[in-house]
Design a protein around this motif. Structure first.
Motif, PDB file in Angstrom:
ATOM      1  N   ALA A   3      29.254  19.088   1.447  1.00  0.00           N
ATOM      2  CA  ALA A   3      28.277  19.242   3.147  1.00  0.00           C
ATOM      3  C   ALA A   3      27.924  20.396   4.305  1.00  0.00           C
ATOM      4  O   ALA A   3      27.672  21.123   5.044  1.00  0.00           O
ATOM      5  CB  ALA A   3      28.894  18.381   3.743  1.00  0.00           C
ATOM      6  N   ALA A   4      29.851  21.739   3.928  1.00  0.00           N
ATOM      7  CA  ALA A   4      30.235  22.427   4.740  1.00  0.00           C
ATOM      8  C   ALA A   4      28.792  23.915   4.540  1.00  0.00           C
ATOM      9  O   ALA A   4      28.276  24.057   5.054  1.00  0.00           O
ATOM     10  CB  ALA A   4      31.616  22.394   4.205  1.00  0.00           C
ATOM     11  N   ARG A  10      23.076  16.911   6.765  1.00  0.00           N
ATOM     12  CA  ARG A  10      23.052  15.679   5.335  1.00  0.00           C
ATOM     13  C   ARG A  10      23.737  14.517   5.427  1.00  0.00           C
ATOM     14  O   ARG A  10      25.145  14.315   6.516  1.00  0.00           O
ATOM     15  CB  ARG A  10      23.916  15.330   3.983  1.00  0.00           C
ATOM     16  N   SER A  11      23.255  12.999   6.089  1.00  0.00           N
ATOM     17  CA  SER A  11      23.806  12.005   6.344  1.00  0.00           C
ATOM     18  C   SER A  11      24.833  11.142   5.471  1.00  0.00           C
ATOM     19  O   SER A  11      24.488  11.286   4.481  1.00  0.00           O
ATOM     20  CB  SER A  11      22.737  11.045   7.116  1.00  0.00           C
ATOM     21  N   LEU A  12      25.391  10.035   6.852  1.00  0.00           N
ATOM     22  CA  LEU A  12      27.236   9.424   5.645  1.00  0.00           C
ATOM     23  C   LEU A  12      25.815   9.151   4.412  1.00  0.00           C
ATOM     24  O   LEU A  12      26.137   9.201   3.513  1.00  0.00           O
ATOM     25  CB  LEU A  12      27.126   8.496   6.389  1.00  0.00           C
ATOM     26  N   GLY A  13      25.061   8.100   4.828  1.00  0.00           N
ATOM     27  CA  GLY A  13      22.993   7.438   3.688  1.00  0.00           C
ATOM     28  C   GLY A  13      23.423   8.690   2.217  1.00  0.00           C
ATOM     29  O   GLY A  13      23.246   7.977   1.330  1.00  0.00           O
ATOM     30  N   VAL A  16      26.437   8.917   0.359  1.00  0.00           N
ATOM     31  CA  VAL A  16      26.814   8.034  -0.335  1.00  0.00           C
ATOM     32  C   VAL A  16      25.370   7.819  -1.721  1.00  0.00           C
ATOM     33  O   VAL A  16      25.716   6.917  -2.569  1.00  0.00           O
ATOM     34  CB  VAL A  16      27.215   6.854   0.165  1.00  0.00           C
ATOM     35  N   ALA A  17      24.512   7.793  -0.807  1.00  0.00           N
ATOM     36  CA  ALA A  17      23.663   7.980  -2.439  1.00  0.00           C
ATOM     37  C   ALA A  17      23.553   8.712  -3.319  1.00  0.00           C
ATOM     38  O   ALA A  17      23.645   8.411  -3.980  1.00  0.00           O
ATOM     39  CB  ALA A  17      21.692   7.597  -1.499  1.00  0.00           C
ATOM     40  N   SER A  18      24.327   9.737  -2.691  1.00  0.00           N
ATOM     41  CA  SER A  18      24.397  11.621  -4.079  1.00  0.00           C
ATOM     42  C   SER A  18      25.794  10.856  -4.932  1.00  0.00           C
ATOM     43  O   SER A  18      25.770  10.894  -5.824  1.00  0.00           O
ATOM     44  CB  SER A  18      24.363  12.419  -3.358  1.00  0.00           C
TER      45      SER A  18
END
Length: 153
Positions: A3-4, A10-13, A16-18
């Motif tokens: 994410a960095a 990218r969102s939390l969703g 999680v999907a990834s």
């Protein structure tokens, strides 16, 4: 890609999907690896069994030849009649068979029922015999089983 590195866009969703997708792929790969290993072990087992069966058949077929050789060897060694030599070889086989049957009988005599498993099963049966059925609710004079709802986690 973390994410960095992508600037945290990218969102939390999405994360999680990834993670779910990657976990699913990992589980699928592990299952494929297990199938391949099992397939390889089965092939080895089949080959080993076939080799053992062939060896057993060869030993079985060699017994008459070795019996004749032993009988003729007794004849050359003792100058007994050929009939007596064959009877001695047959008697040796019978003696060996009786010894093996005695060994098998002694081993079978030591076989005992699984006492711990039986007592555990009896304890489980005793516990389960004391279990009461689900409570029933009376509706208009008829007995109806109470609805039990479960919450999903």
């Amino acid at each position: 890609m973390s994410a960095a590195e992508d600037g945290g866009d990218r969102s939390l969703g999405q994360l999680v999907a990834s993670a779910t997708t990657e976990l699913s792929a990992l589980v699928h790969d592990e299952i494929a690896l297990a199938k391949a290993e099992i397939r390889q072990d089965v092939k080895r087992g089949v080959f080993g069994s076939a080799a053992a069966i062939i060896a057993g058949v060869l030993v079985l077929f060699s017994l008459p030849v070795l019996s004749f050789a032993l009988a003729y060897g007794f004849r050359a060694w003792t100058d007994l009649g050929l009939v007596w030599c064959f009877l001695i070889v047959g008697g040796l086989y019978w003696l060996l068979a009786v010894l093996l049957i005695g060994l098998a009988y002694a081993k079978f005599k030591k076989v005992k029922p699984p006492k711990r498993s039986i007592s555990s099963a009896k304890q489980s049966a005793a516990v389960l015999s004391n279990v009461r059925p689900h409570p029933r609710a009376a509706v208009d004079g008829d007995l109806v089983s109470a609805d039990v709802t479960r919450s999903s986690v």
